[in-house]
Design a protein around this motif. Structure first.
Motif, PDB file in Angstrom:
ATOM      1  N   GLU A   2       0.829  -1.207   0.000  1.00 48.78           N
ATOM      2  CA  GLU A   2       0.000   0.000   0.000  1.00 48.78           C
ATOM      3  C   GLU A   2       0.865   1.260   0.000  1.00 48.78           C
ATOM      4  OE1 GLU A   2      -3.289   0.357  -0.516  1.00 48.78           O
ATOM      5  OE2 GLU A   2      -3.188  -1.801  -0.886  1.00 48.78           O
ATOM      6  N   GLU A   3       2.006   1.192   0.692  1.00 50.40           N
ATOM      7  CA  GLU A   3       2.912   2.345   0.718  1.00 50.40           C
ATOM      8  C   GLU A   3       3.416   2.672  -0.682  1.00 50.40           C
ATOM      9  OE1 GLU A   3       6.050   1.982   3.643  1.00 50.40           O
ATOM     10  OE2 GLU A   3       4.661   0.935   4.978  1.00 50.40           O
ATOM     11  N   LEU A   4       3.761   1.641  -1.460  1.00 45.78           N
ATOM     12  CA  LEU A   4       4.232   1.860  -2.827  1.00 45.78           C
ATOM     13  C   LEU A   4       3.134   2.471  -3.685  1.00 45.78           C
ATOM     14  CD1 LEU A   4       6.389   1.641  -4.992  1.00 45.78           C
ATOM     15  CD2 LEU A   4       5.682  -0.728  -5.372  1.00 45.78           C
ATOM     16  N   LYS A   5       1.914   2.014  -3.545  1.00 41.49           N
ATOM     17  CA  LYS A   5       0.799   2.583  -4.307  1.00 41.49           C
ATOM     18  C   LYS A   5       0.607   4.057  -3.973  1.00 41.49           C
ATOM     19  CE  LYS A   5      -1.849  -1.626  -5.045  1.00 41.49           C
ATOM     20  NZ  LYS A   5      -3.098  -2.357  -4.799  1.00 41.49           N
ATOM     21  N   ILE A   6       0.734   4.393  -2.690  1.00 43.27           N
ATOM     22  CA  ILE A   6       0.593   5.792  -2.268  1.00 43.27           C
ATOM     23  C   ILE A   6       1.705   6.645  -2.863  1.00 43.27           C
ATOM     24  CG2 ILE A   6       0.725   7.329  -0.251  1.00 43.27           C
ATOM     25  CD1 ILE A   6      -0.749   5.051   1.307  1.00 43.27           C
ATOM     26  N   ILE A   7       2.927   6.137  -2.824  1.00 45.12           N
ATOM     27  CA  ILE A   7       4.064   6.876  -3.396  1.00 45.12           C
ATOM     28  C   ILE A   7       3.839   7.129  -4.888  1.00 45.12           C
ATOM     29  CG2 ILE A   7       6.516   6.701  -4.010  1.00 45.12           C
ATOM     30  CD1 ILE A   7       6.894   5.241  -1.283  1.00 45.12           C
ATOM     31  N   ILE A   8       3.399   6.117  -5.599  1.00 42.65           N
ATOM     32  CA  ILE A   8       3.160   6.264  -7.042  1.00 42.65           C
ATOM     33  C   ILE A   8       2.087   7.321  -7.298  1.00 42.65           C
ATOM     34  CG2 ILE A   8       2.224   5.085  -9.073  1.00 42.65           C
ATOM     35  CD1 ILE A   8       3.769   2.581  -8.128  1.00 42.65           C
ATOM     36  N   ASN A  28       5.170   4.196 -17.694  1.00 42.99           N
ATOM     37  CA  ASN A  28       4.593   3.353 -18.733  1.00 42.99           C
ATOM     38  C   ASN A  28       3.449   2.532 -18.142  1.00 42.99           C
ATOM     39  OD1 ASN A  28       5.808   1.209 -17.365  1.00 42.99           O
ATOM     40  ND2 ASN A  28       7.432   0.941 -18.861  1.00 42.99           N
ATOM     41  N   GLN A  29       2.908   1.606 -18.918  1.00 44.11           N
ATOM     42  CA  GLN A  29       1.755   0.813 -18.462  1.00 44.11           C
ATOM     43  C   GLN A  29       2.091  -0.075 -17.266  1.00 44.11           C
ATOM     44  OE1 GLN A  29       3.255   0.679 -21.388  1.00 44.11           O
ATOM     45  NE2 GLN A  29       3.624  -1.412 -22.029  1.00 44.11           N
ATOM     46  N   LEU A  30       3.377  -0.343 -17.037  1.00 44.07           N
ATOM     47  CA  LEU A  30       3.790  -1.129 -15.868  1.00 44.07           C
ATOM     48  C   LEU A  30       4.082  -0.242 -14.658  1.00 44.07           C
ATOM     49  CD1 LEU A  30       6.164  -3.648 -17.669  1.00 44.07           C
ATOM     50  CD2 LEU A  30       3.827  -4.056 -16.873  1.00 44.07           C
ATOM     51  N   LYS A  31       3.836   1.059 -14.811  1.00 51.37           N
ATOM     52  CA  LYS A  31       4.087   2.078 -13.787  1.00 51.37           C
ATOM     53  C   LYS A  31       5.573   2.302 -13.524  1.00 51.37           C
ATOM     54  CE  LYS A  31      -0.053   3.485 -12.887  1.00 51.37           C
ATOM     55  NZ  LYS A  31      -0.421   4.808 -13.363  1.00 51.37           N
ATOM     56  N   CYS A  32       6.417   1.933 -14.482  1.00 54.12           N
ATOM     57  CA  CYS A  32       7.856   2.198 -14.406  1.00 54.12           C
ATOM     58  C   CYS A  32       8.140   3.544 -15.057  1.00 54.12           C
ATOM     59  CB  CYS A  32       8.635   1.115 -15.145  1.00 54.12           C
ATOM     60  SG  CYS A  32       8.518  -0.500 -14.395  1.00 54.12           S
ATOM     61  N   TRP A  33       9.146   4.214 -14.558  1.00 56.11           N
ATOM     62  CA  TRP A  33       9.536   5.487 -15.163  1.00 56.11           C
ATOM     63  C   TRP A  33      10.270   5.264 -16.479  1.00 56.11           C
ATOM     64  CZ3 TRP A  33       7.262   9.644 -13.747  1.00 56.11           C
ATOM     65  CH2 TRP A  33       6.937   9.908 -12.434  1.00 56.11           C
ATOM     66  N   LEU A  84      12.455  -2.960  -9.692  1.00 54.62           N
ATOM     67  CA  LEU A  84      11.121  -3.185  -9.165  1.00 54.62           C
ATOM     68  C   LEU A  84      10.125  -2.655 -10.190  1.00 54.62           C
ATOM     69  CD1 LEU A  84       9.828  -2.903  -5.642  1.00 54.62           C
ATOM     70  CD2 LEU A  84       8.538  -1.820  -7.458  1.00 54.62           C
ATOM     71  N   VAL A  85       9.331  -3.535 -10.744  1.00 53.32           N
ATOM     72  CA  VAL A  85       8.314  -3.169 -11.729  1.00 53.32           C
ATOM     73  C   VAL A  85       6.976  -3.157 -10.983  1.00 53.32           C
ATOM     74  CG1 VAL A  85       7.208  -3.811 -13.890  1.00 53.32           C
ATOM     75  CG2 VAL A  85       9.668  -4.192 -13.597  1.00 53.32           C
ATOM     76  N   PRO A  86       6.441  -1.965 -10.658  1.00 60.53           N
ATOM     77  CA  PRO A  86       5.282  -1.900  -9.775  1.00 60.53           C
ATOM     78  C   PRO A  86       4.108  -2.795 -10.165  1.00 60.53           C
ATOM     79  CG  PRO A  86       6.206   0.272 -10.030  1.00 60.53           C
ATOM     80  CD  PRO A  86       6.937  -0.628 -10.987  1.00 60.53           C
ATOM     81  N   GLU A  87       3.668  -2.767 -11.396  1.00 63.62           N
ATOM     82  CA  GLU A  87       2.494  -3.562 -11.774  1.00 63.62           C
ATOM     83  C   GLU A  87       2.743  -5.061 -11.604  1.00 63.62           C
ATOM     84  OE1 GLU A  87      -0.763  -2.787 -12.484  1.00 63.62           O
ATOM     85  OE2 GLU A  87      -0.170  -0.788 -11.853  1.00 63.62           O
ATOM     86  N   LEU A  88       3.949  -5.514 -11.900  1.00 66.75           N
ATOM     87  CA  LEU A  88       4.268  -6.930 -11.697  1.00 66.75           C
ATOM     88  C   LEU A  88       4.374  -7.255 -10.206  1.00 66.75           C
ATOM     89  CD1 LEU A  88       6.900  -7.515 -14.531  1.00 66.75           C
ATOM     90  CD2 LEU A  88       4.439  -7.999 -14.564  1.00 66.75           C
ATOM     91  N   PHE A  89       4.922  -6.304  -9.456  1.00 64.24           N
ATOM     92  CA  PHE A  89       5.018  -6.465  -8.001  1.00 64.24           C
ATOM     93  C   PHE A  89       3.621  -6.614  -7.383  1.00 64.24           C
ATOM     94  CE2 PHE A  89       5.197  -4.478  -3.756  1.00 64.24           C
ATOM     95  CZ  PHE A  89       6.109  -5.307  -3.145  1.00 64.24           C
ATOM     96  N   PHE A  90       2.680  -5.757  -7.815  1.00 65.22           N
ATOM     97  CA  PHE A  90       1.326  -5.823  -7.279  1.00 65.22           C
ATOM     98  C   PHE A  90       0.626  -7.141  -7.628  1.00 65.22           C
ATOM     99  CE2 PHE A  90       1.372  -0.963  -7.877  1.00 65.22           C
ATOM    100  CZ  PHE A  90       1.978  -0.779  -6.652  1.00 65.22           C
ATOM    101  N   LEU A  91       0.911  -7.685  -8.810  1.00 63.80           N
ATOM    102  CA  LEU A  91       0.295  -8.940  -9.224  1.00 63.80           C
ATOM    103  C   LEU A  91       0.719 -10.115  -8.338  1.00 63.80           C
ATOM    104  CD1 LEU A  91       0.567  -8.831 -13.114  1.00 63.80           C
ATOM    105  CD2 LEU A  91      -1.521  -8.713 -11.751  1.00 63.80           C
ATOM    106  N   HIS A  92       1.939 -10.039  -7.806  1.00 64.86           N
ATOM    107  CA  HIS A  92       2.486 -11.164  -7.043  1.00 64.86           C
ATOM    108  C   HIS A  92       2.343 -10.993  -5.533  1.00 64.86           C
ATOM    109  CE1 HIS A  92       4.283 -11.812 -11.005  1.00 64.86           C
ATOM    110  NE2 HIS A  92       4.251 -13.081 -10.659  1.00 64.86           N
ATOM    111  N   GLN A  93       1.548 -10.045  -5.107  1.00 68.02           N
ATOM    112  CA  GLN A  93       1.342  -9.825  -3.656  1.00 68.02           C
ATOM    113  C   GLN A  93       0.046 -10.438  -3.220  1.00 68.02           C
ATOM    114  OE1 GLN A  93       3.761  -8.455  -1.562  1.00 68.02           O
ATOM    115  NE2 GLN A  93       4.884  -8.831  -3.424  1.00 68.02           N
TER     116      GLN A  93
END
Length: 93
Positions: A2-8, A28-33, A84-93
């Motif tokens: 949740e902290e990462l989502k807030i930061i993004i 980008n679509q993966l939320k990477c810069w 760390l690729v946010p969208e992939l990270f979120f999928l695996h949590q």
């Protein structure tokens, strides 16, 4: 997680500035810069005519180049192995 989502959300998805050259970062679509620098054609040509093997350094190397009428746009991304690729990270949590 949740902290990462807030930061993004707080950082946003787009930012531009000028530091000698026009610069942009956007997610980008993966939320990477992804970062881009607009280099005037005369400067770009001068660099590569003087230093033909010049390789600008950036994270993961240059992954985007496009020539326009008066400038080159070069860019990089932050979705390489080990990043760390946010969208992939979120999928695996």
């Amino acid at each position: 997680m949740e902290e990462l989502k807030i930061i993004i959300i707080q950082e946003g998805d787009y930012y531009e500035w000028n530091n000698t050259f026009d610069c942009v970062i956007k997610r980008n679509q993966l939320k990477c810069w992804c970062g881009y620098v607009k280099i005037p054609l005369n400067i770009y040509n001068s660099i590569y005519s003087t230093y033909p093997n010049f390789q600008p350094y950036c994270h993961g190397g240059i992954t985007y180049t496009e020539k326009f009428e008066n400038y080159y746009m070069i860019g990089f991304d932050t979705s390489h192995s080990g990043d760390l690729v946010p969208e992939l990270f979120f999928l695996h949590q």
